[in-house]
Enzyme design. Sequence first.
Site, PDB file in Angstrom:
ATOM      1  N   TYR A 171       0.826  -1.206   0.000  1.00  0.00           N
ATOM      2  CA  TYR A 171       0.000   0.000   0.000  1.00  0.00           C
ATOM      3  C   TYR A 171       0.860   1.256   0.000  1.00  0.00           C
ATOM      4  CZ  TYR A 171      -4.087  -2.837   1.323  1.00  0.00           C
ATOM      5  OH  TYR A 171      -5.116  -3.749   1.355  1.00  0.00           O
ATOM      6  N   LYS A 205      -1.057  -8.022  -2.995  1.00  0.00           N
ATOM      7  CA  LYS A 205      -2.402  -7.440  -3.001  1.00  0.00           C
ATOM      8  C   LYS A 205      -2.267  -5.947  -3.286  1.00  0.00           C
ATOM      9  CE  LYS A 205      -6.276  -6.357   0.051  1.00  0.00           C
ATOM     10  NZ  LYS A 205      -6.683  -6.172   1.461  1.00  0.00           N
TER      11      LYS A 205
END
Length: 302
Positions: A171, A205
């Site tokens: 992220y 992810k």
Amino acid sequence: MVEQKTRVQRPSLEELNLSHGKLVRLRRLFYSRGAGNGTVLFLPYDQGLEHGPRDFFDNPASADPAYIFRLARDGNYSGIATQVGVARKYGHVAPEVPLILKINGKTDIPSDDNPISPLNASVEDAIAQGADAVGYTLYVGSPRQDEDFIQFAQVRRECEIYGMPLIVWSYPRGSAIEAKGGRDSLYAVDYAARVAVELGADVVKLNMPVFDAEKAKLQPKPYRDMSYTPEEGMARVVASAGKVPVLLSGGSKVSDEELFAKARAALEAGATGFIFGRNVWQREHDKAVEVTHKLWELLGQY
């Protein structure tokens, strides 16, 4: 426009050059449930730590981890991702569902200007819980990323020793990222994909890049001169991830139409699957299972 190729081929397990132990566990995750074709659908339930109880208000039943484990079972999910306390207390509810143990996490009480996600569990804890993978949140661009990289290296070494797949929640975060176009820009997400590869993730992810004409001007070259559709942006990110399978993050709850459009765009771009949490368990059980079955139908086409 960002160059892209429709229906990009996702990497196969045989291409990943992983140890036997990691491959055994990934085969269970990728082939034993759902479509059985190497695509995956994971149900994350670490939001109680990351966001507090507020995410459970839309569907009060979701505050009970047992509800989530039953949903993972009923939806035939590839796996469920939880923090260690939830895994220990509730894993017995649906032991047939593979576990991804999140071994770091933080609250959202401090600002995101200098985020780091500290370890609160270990790879050995994951083994003790019978997990098939560990999950690690990495904040790319944070002023504390030097600490994060050192912590991550420790986890990566332990995963190699024990043959445990390492799934990275990669992220972009921090004021420097916001000053260069924001966390959802192609520059930021593309960089996060590459950092995960460089540091040794087995699976990554990622969020889908969002084109914002005004924020795009803040990005470094050549990104500031690019415009792109969601699929084109995602294809760029998947290319940067190379032999590391990409999973699309679901994020906040959206409409069915938006969710399925986003999911299809990711698969067309070469993503291997999804980690969708709030977009599933913030719905009541039957509706959540219905959405899940539609996602599996979509995954079965790829």
